[in-house]
Design a protein around this motif. Structure first.
Motif, PDB file in Angstrom:
ATOM      1  N   LYS A   1      -4.637  17.049   7.449  1.00  0.00           N
ATOM      2  CA  LYS A   1      -5.445  16.095   6.691  1.00  0.00           C
ATOM      3  C   LYS A   1      -6.925  16.445   6.763  1.00  0.00           C
ATOM      4  O   LYS A   1      -7.683  16.192   5.819  1.00  0.00           O
ATOM      5  CB  LYS A   1      -5.215  14.680   7.242  1.00  0.00           C
ATOM      6  CG  LYS A   1      -5.914  13.588   6.465  1.00  0.00           C
ATOM      7  CD  LYS A   1      -5.562  12.217   7.015  1.00  0.00           C
ATOM      8  CE  LYS A   1      -6.258  11.113   6.224  1.00  0.00           C
ATOM      9  NZ  LYS A   1      -5.906   9.765   6.742  1.00  0.00           N
ATOM     10  N   ALA A   2      -7.340  17.044   7.883  1.00  0.00           N
ATOM     11  CA  ALA A   2      -8.757  17.325   8.108  1.00  0.00           C
ATOM     12  C   ALA A   2      -9.199  18.679   7.569  1.00  0.00           C
ATOM     13  O   ALA A   2     -10.396  18.949   7.500  1.00  0.00           O
ATOM     14  CB  ALA A   2      -9.066  17.247   9.602  1.00  0.00           C
ATOM     15  N   ARG A   3      -8.254  19.527   7.193  1.00  0.00           N
ATOM     16  CA  ARG A   3      -8.608  20.883   6.761  1.00  0.00           C
ATOM     17  C   ARG A   3      -8.177  21.141   5.324  1.00  0.00           C
ATOM     18  O   ARG A   3      -7.171  20.619   4.860  1.00  0.00           O
ATOM     19  CB  ARG A   3      -7.957  21.908   7.699  1.00  0.00           C
ATOM     20  CG  ARG A   3      -8.614  21.948   9.064  1.00  0.00           C
ATOM     21  CD  ARG A   3      -7.833  22.757  10.063  1.00  0.00           C
ATOM     22  NE  ARG A   3      -7.563  24.115   9.607  1.00  0.00           N
ATOM     23  CZ  ARG A   3      -6.871  25.001  10.325  1.00  0.00           C
ATOM     24  NH1 ARG A   3      -6.394  24.659  11.514  1.00  0.00           N
ATOM     25  NH2 ARG A   3      -6.664  26.209   9.860  1.00  0.00           N
ATOM     26  N   ARG A   4      -8.948  22.001   4.663  1.00  0.00           N
ATOM     27  CA  ARG A   4      -8.656  22.344   3.275  1.00  0.00           C
ATOM     28  C   ARG A   4      -7.977  23.698   3.129  1.00  0.00           C
ATOM     29  O   ARG A   4      -7.580  24.072   2.024  1.00  0.00           O
ATOM     30  CB  ARG A   4      -9.953  22.337   2.460  1.00  0.00           C
ATOM     31  CG  ARG A   4     -10.617  20.961   2.379  1.00  0.00           C
ATOM     32  CD  ARG A   4     -11.876  21.003   1.552  1.00  0.00           C
ATOM     33  NE  ARG A   4     -12.510  19.691   1.452  1.00  0.00           N
ATOM     34  CZ  ARG A   4     -13.638  19.452   0.793  1.00  0.00           C
ATOM     35  NH1 ARG A   4     -14.262  20.458   0.183  1.00  0.00           N
ATOM     36  NH2 ARG A   4     -14.143  18.237   0.753  1.00  0.00           N
ATOM     37  N   ASP A   5      -7.889  24.439   4.231  1.00  0.00           N
ATOM     38  CA  ASP A   5      -7.299  25.773   4.155  1.00  0.00           C
ATOM     39  C   ASP A   5      -5.794  25.760   4.408  1.00  0.00           C
ATOM     40  O   ASP A   5      -5.158  26.818   4.402  1.00  0.00           O
ATOM     41  CB  ASP A   5      -7.981  26.713   5.153  1.00  0.00           C
ATOM     42  CG  ASP A   5      -7.826  26.248   6.596  1.00  0.00           C
ATOM     43  OD1 ASP A   5      -7.829  25.022   6.819  1.00  0.00           O
ATOM     44  OD2 ASP A   5      -7.714  27.105   7.492  1.00  0.00           O
ATOM     45  N   LEU A   6      -5.228  24.574   4.635  1.00  0.00           N
ATOM     46  CA  LEU A   6      -3.790  24.463   4.857  1.00  0.00           C
ATOM     47  C   LEU A   6      -3.156  23.717   3.687  1.00  0.00           C
ATOM     48  O   LEU A   6      -3.726  22.744   3.187  1.00  0.00           O
ATOM     49  CB  LEU A   6      -3.501  23.709   6.161  1.00  0.00           C
ATOM     50  CG  LEU A   6      -3.975  24.381   7.451  1.00  0.00           C
ATOM     51  CD1 LEU A   6      -3.714  23.469   8.647  1.00  0.00           C
ATOM     52  CD2 LEU A   6      -3.284  25.723   7.657  1.00  0.00           C
ATOM     53  N   PRO A   7      -1.983  24.138   3.257  1.00  0.00           N
ATOM     54  CA  PRO A   7      -1.329  23.460   2.130  1.00  0.00           C
ATOM     55  C   PRO A   7      -0.834  22.075   2.530  1.00  0.00           C
ATOM     56  O   PRO A   7      -0.600  21.799   3.709  1.00  0.00           O
ATOM     57  CB  PRO A   7      -0.158  24.386   1.794  1.00  0.00           C
ATOM     58  CG  PRO A   7       0.155  25.080   3.084  1.00  0.00           C
ATOM     59  CD  PRO A   7      -1.164  25.265   3.770  1.00  0.00           C
ATOM     60  N   ALA A   8      -0.679  21.218   1.551  1.00  0.00           N
ATOM     61  CA  ALA A   8      -0.124  19.889   1.801  1.00  0.00           C
ATOM     62  C   ALA A   8       1.323  20.032   2.249  1.00  0.00           C
ATOM     63  O   ALA A   8       2.045  20.933   1.803  1.00  0.00           O
ATOM     64  CB  ALA A   8      -0.208  19.036   0.544  1.00  0.00           C
ATOM     65  N   ARG A   9       1.746  19.163   3.161  1.00  0.00           N
ATOM     66  CA  ARG A   9       3.127  19.245   3.635  1.00  0.00           C
ATOM     67  C   ARG A   9       4.088  18.855   2.511  1.00  0.00           C
ATOM     68  O   ARG A   9       3.788  18.015   1.671  1.00  0.00           O
ATOM     69  CB  ARG A   9       3.329  18.359   4.863  1.00  0.00           C
ATOM     70  CG  ARG A   9       3.069  16.899   4.667  1.00  0.00           C
ATOM     71  CD  ARG A   9       3.225  16.122   5.981  1.00  0.00           C
ATOM     72  NE  ARG A   9       2.826  14.738   5.813  1.00  0.00           N
ATOM     73  CZ  ARG A   9       3.625  13.784   5.374  1.00  0.00           C
ATOM     74  NH1 ARG A   9       4.882  14.061   5.063  1.00  0.00           N
ATOM     75  NH2 ARG A   9       3.193  12.545   5.236  1.00  0.00           N
ATOM     76  N   LYS A  10       5.273  19.470   2.543  1.00  0.00           N
ATOM     77  CA  LYS A  10       6.272  19.213   1.510  1.00  0.00           C
ATOM     78  C   LYS A  10       7.360  18.251   1.973  1.00  0.00           C
ATOM     79  O   LYS A  10       8.028  17.628   1.161  1.00  0.00           O
ATOM     80  CB  LYS A  10       6.900  20.535   1.065  1.00  0.00           C
ATOM     81  CG  LYS A  10       5.920  21.481   0.383  1.00  0.00           C
ATOM     82  CD  LYS A  10       6.610  22.754  -0.074  1.00  0.00           C
ATOM     83  CE  LYS A  10       5.625  23.682  -0.783  1.00  0.00           C
ATOM     84  NZ  LYS A  10       6.277  24.941  -1.239  1.00  0.00           N
ATOM     85  N   GLY A  11       7.559  18.165   3.272  1.00  0.00           N
ATOM     86  CA  GLY A  11       8.595  17.284   3.800  1.00  0.00           C
ATOM     87  C   GLY A  11       8.013  16.260   4.750  1.00  0.00           C
ATOM     88  O   GLY A  11       6.864  15.841   4.618  1.00  0.00           O
TER      89      GLY A  11
END
Length: 332
Positions: free
Chosen positions: A66-76
């Motif tokens: 939630k705090a970072r923009r370099d990680l993709p949103a979770r799918k599950g």
């Protein structure tokens, strides 16, 4: 219809079996809450890692995403993230490989956690099982679990936050811990406005990283969320202060207190509405300094992204919690 009945049945069972010492029955259980708890307990039966440790790790990873923009949103349901290279292996020509044997051959970490013959990087059970395999290389007791966490994250703070999360989840027996409380009693005489970014001069020029809630001496100061006390004591700027890290990995800073609730110590688990201390005017000097400004509570919020921590404006959150509590009080 059958899914709805099953969900309601599970929710009822969760409420029934909460620990008597700490009840979170007032929380609203969502389908995701029920599914998460069911998943963690299923993986406990497979790996023998207590469910609340899975919950602690996953909640930490959710907060980091939630705090970072370099990680993709979770799918599950699961927040733990493994990159394609980590999962499949650095020299694997198939970056999203799902074949467990080929993944292992190319040095990947991906495992099949549900015995379907596939190691899927986006499957919740496969993700948790893979994480468990990594951590359990160091042993199966709690101390070795901590060592495994440190080996994986290489950060003491990450380990501490995960263990704090696990302690909170174990205490309440649920992952449905989203309730909040306003920071002082609504019936008290208080006022506040947005002062984020205002200039401050004591100790050198700096900006105001929080919101000041002005109130009379002795007004109770309440925990706004579920969390654990990380810091208690004197701070040159903040006077008598308490620091609480909430279940969403946000650090709450309560400063200028006149005194503490004697039951609150470092490591105490707190919940919304629990009294932490009382409004005062301490700070801006050596221990015991008081009266250099009108009595008020300074409240700050700091978010952690897995590497560092930064302040953000608490004013909108205070307004939302105040509004929610007023609405709830009218319904009683």
């Amino acid at each position: 219809m059958r899914k709805t009945v099953l969900f309601l049945t599970l929710a009822a069972l969760l409420i029934t079996f909460l620990p008597e010492s700490r009840s979170a029955a007032a929380e609203r259980f969502t389908k995701e809450d029920v599914d998460r708890l069911s998943l963690y307990k299923k993986m406990e039966s497979v790996t023998l890692i207590p469910w609340h440790y899975f919950a602690g790790v996953d909640q930490y990873e959710r907060s980091v995403r939630k705090a970072r923009r370099d990680l993709p949103a979770r799918k599950g349901l699961v927040g733990i993230y493994f990159s394609p290279i980590q999962w499949s292996g650095p020299i694997n020509p198939t970056m999203d490989d799902t074949n467990p044997e080929r993944i292992s051959m190319f040095g990947g970490i991906g495992k099949d956690g549900n015995n379907d013959g596939i190691a899927d990087r986006n499957n919740d059970e496969d993700i948790l099982f893979t994480f468990a395999e990594i951590i359990q290389k160091h042993g199966h007791d709690i101390e070795n679990f901590r060592i495994g966490l440190w080996s994986y994250y290489q950060r003491d703070k990450a380990v501490d936050i995960i263990m704090e999360n696990a302690k909170i989840y174990e205490t309440y027996g649920t992952v449905a811990l989203d309730k909040h409380s306003f920071i002082v009693p609504l019936r008290s005489n208080y006022s506040y406005r947005s002062t984020w970014g205002d200039r401050r001069g004591f100790g050198g020029l700096r900006i105001h990283e929080g919101t000041d809630i002005f109130a009379d001496y002795g007004v109770p100061v309440k925990a706004v969320s579920y969390g654990i006390v990380e810091v208690k004591g004197w701070n040159r700027f903040g006077g008598w202060r308490i620091g609480v890290r909430d279940i969403n990995n946000v650090y709450h800073y309560y400063a200028h207190l006149g005194s503490f609730n004697k039951a609150i110590e470092k490591g105490t688990i707190v919940e919304p509405g629990m009294v932490l201390g009382y409004v005062g005017s301490t700070g801006y000097g050596p221990p015991g300094t008081s009266g250099k400004f009108p009595p008020h509570l300074h409240f700050g919020m700091y978010r952690d992204n897995g590497y560092t921590e930064w302040a953000f404006d608490p004013y909108p959150y205070l307004k939302a919690w105040e509004r929610q509590e007023r609405i709830s009080s009218r319904r009683r």
